[in-house]
Scaffold this active site. Structure first.
Site, PDB file in Angstrom:
ATOM      1  N   THR A  15       0.831  -1.202   0.000  1.00  0.00           N
ATOM      2  CA  THR A  15       0.000   0.000   0.000  1.00  0.00           C
ATOM      3  C   THR A  15       0.869   1.257   0.000  1.00  0.00           C
ATOM      4  OG1 THR A  15      -0.017  -0.094   2.424  1.00  0.00           O
ATOM      5  CG2 THR A  15      -1.901  -1.064   1.282  1.00  0.00           C
TER       6      THR A  15
ATOM      7  N   LYS B 233       8.602   4.071   2.739  1.00  0.00           N
ATOM      8  CA  LYS B 233       9.989   4.525   2.475  1.00  0.00           C
ATOM      9  C   LYS B 233      10.420   5.586   3.481  1.00  0.00           C
ATOM     10  CE  LYS B 233       9.890   3.638  -2.528  1.00  0.00           C
ATOM     11  NZ  LYS B 233       8.453   3.476  -2.821  1.00  0.00           N
TER      12      LYS B 233
HETATM   13  O1  S5P Z   1      12.538   0.950  -6.871  1.00  0.00           O
HETATM   14  C1  S5P Z   1      11.339   0.975  -6.667  1.00  0.00           C
HETATM   15  C2  S5P Z   1      10.809   0.795  -5.382  1.00  0.00           C
HETATM   16  C3  S5P Z   1       9.434   0.782  -5.218  1.00  0.00           C
HETATM   17  S1  S5P Z   1       8.827   0.370  -3.663  1.00  0.00           S
HETATM   18  N1  S5P Z   1      10.456   1.149  -7.691  1.00  0.00           N
HETATM   19  C4  S5P Z   1       9.104   1.152  -7.533  1.00  0.00           C
HETATM   20  O2  S5P Z   1       8.385   1.285  -8.535  1.00  0.00           O
HETATM   21  N2  S5P Z   1       8.565   0.994  -6.271  1.00  0.00           N
HETATM   22  C5  S5P Z   1       7.101   1.005  -6.039  1.00  0.00           C
HETATM   23  O3  S5P Z   1       6.545  -0.107  -6.717  1.00  0.00           O
HETATM   24  C6  S5P Z   1       6.380   2.241  -6.559  1.00  0.00           C
HETATM   25  O4  S5P Z   1       6.245   3.211  -5.550  1.00  0.00           O
HETATM   26  C7  S5P Z   1       5.021   1.674  -6.963  1.00  0.00           C
HETATM   27  O5  S5P Z   1       4.157   1.667  -5.846  1.00  0.00           O
HETATM   28  C8  S5P Z   1       5.313   0.238  -7.359  1.00  0.00           C
HETATM   29  C9  S5P Z   1       5.459  -0.025  -8.847  1.00  0.00           C
HETATM   30  O6  S5P Z   1       4.262   0.190  -9.512  1.00  0.00           O
HETATM   31  P1  S5P Z   1       4.080  -0.145 -11.074  1.00  0.00           P
HETATM   32  O7  S5P Z   1       2.719   0.390 -11.369  1.00  0.00           O
HETATM   33  O8  S5P Z   1       5.153   0.560 -11.826  1.00  0.00           O
HETATM   34  O9  S5P Z   1       4.155  -1.635 -11.189  1.00  0.00           O
END
Ligand code: S5P
Length: 344
Positions: free
Chosen positions: A69, A105
């Site tokens: 979340t 984070k």
């Molecule tokens: O390096 C990171 C670390 C995190 S926690 N890159 C990321 O994208 N995230 C998180 O993962 C980001 O905040 C988002 O919630 C999720 C990726 O989402 P997507 O829609 O790109 O799959």
């Protein structure tokens, strides 16, 4: 994309084998859950309202082992400790069998992160099994969170023992909840339970009340998926060091590859920046970034090649026409990559 690191035993070990050696009780629980649900999928539930979040969690719950979340992007988050969004997520987590990971984070001095973790309106520690830390301020941020979690743990333990309702979670002691019950049920899967094991010698071990232990865990953000991020190798190794210093609280990393290097490392790796080409185009299809710095790789690459354990998928599932079916597809591909990796 992933560095050429020496092969570590955790790349070949099954999740069930790794559960036995896990020092963190929540890692032990999660690894067993992964094996039993045959899933190494985390849904990044980046929707815009609390109501959508709960709806999605209920739909996709059977396919995932972790729900991630960002509580601060959701309209209508209800902060009530007993009946609010956190508590409702908790009951969906128990219904379907997944852990809640608040992707907060934390990234401040030790004292401030303690307050952010345990206080304010959100009281994240009360409903999130797992949180993560951005270690830019130094190792004290990890230490601050670890101390806060230890205090929370002893408070909850005390409150449970004295039968005071704390709004979080469960009415029984963690030790009782972790004990599997053994029943005779030759060769039949037990209906309606998400946790079950394949029968061995005519006996099926049914973990009826297999709820998570009263523990909190931390993931250190050691590598990022975004283009041009500043997390270099030196930084990543400092994260690994901090994890080793707090093994009782740190479950592992948010990273792009397996970072276990010393023989005793048994950390978990959760990896965002994951998408699949559309169904039917998986063989030759490419996955593009999102135009805002996010890079995507497939589960086969992340789990199979880079040795990570759990893929974190947001828009790949949420924006699909049928998120429930798409979650199944991601779960299947990530699990297949894990099986291939451990059997080669
Ligand atoms: O390096 C990171 C670390 C995190 S926690 N890159 C990321 O994208 N995230 C998180 O993962 C980001 O905040 C988002 O919630 C999720 C990726 O989402 P997507 O829609 O790109 O799959």
């Amino acid at each position: 994309m992933c560095a050429d690191r020496p092969k570590h035993p955790t790349l070949k070990a099954t999740f069930a084998e790794r559960a036995k050696g896990a020092s963190h009780p929540l890692s032990n629980y999660l690894l067993r859950l992964m094996e039993l649900k045959q899933s190494n999928l985390c849904l990044s539930a980046d929707v815009t309202s609390a109501r959508e979040l709960l709806h999605l969690a209920d739909k996709v719950g059977p396919s995932i082992v972790v729900l991630k979340t960002h509580y601060d992007i959701l309209a209508g988050w209800d902060y009530h400790p007993q009946t609010g969004t956190g508590a409702k997520l908790g009951s969906l987590a128990r219904k379907h069998g997944f852990l809640i990971f608040e992707d907060r984070k934390f990234g401040d001095i030790g004292h401030t992160v303690q307050m952010q973790y345990t206080g304010g309106t959100a009281r994240i520690i009360d409903w999130a099994h797992i949180v993560n830390v951005n270690m830019v301020p130094g190792k004290a941020a990890v230490q601050g969170l670890a101390e806060a979690a230890a205090k929370w743990r002893s408070r909850v333990n005390y409150e449970v023992k004295t039968s005071v309702s704390v709004g979080t979670p469960f009415p029984m002691s963690s030790t009782r909840r972790m004990e599997p019950r053994t029943t005779r049920a030759t060769g039949i899967s037990v209906q309606g339970r998400w946790l079950r094991q394949v029968p061995t010698n005519g006996t099926t071990t049914v973990e009826k009340e297999a709820l998570p232990p009263y523990e909190r865990g931390l993931l250190i953000l050691a590598q990022m998926s975004s283009t041009g991020n500043f997390m270099n190798e030196e930084y990543t190794q400092a994260c690994v060091e901090a994890a080793r210093e707090h093994k009782d609280f740190v479950m592992g990393f948010v990273s792009q590859e397996n970072l276990n290097s010393s023989p005793t490392d048994s950390f978990l790796h959760m990896t965002p920046g994951c998408q699949l080409p559309p169904e039917g185009e998986e063989e030759n299809g490419a996955v593009m970034g999102d135009g805002l710095g996010q890079n995507y790789n497939t589960p086969a690459k992340l789990v199979g090649l880079c040795g990570t354990d759990i893929i974190i998928v947001g828009r790949g599932i949420i924006k699909a026409g049928d998120p429930q079916a798409e979650a199944k597809r991601y779960r299947d591909r990530a699990w297949t990559a894990y099986q291939k990796r451990t059997s080669q």
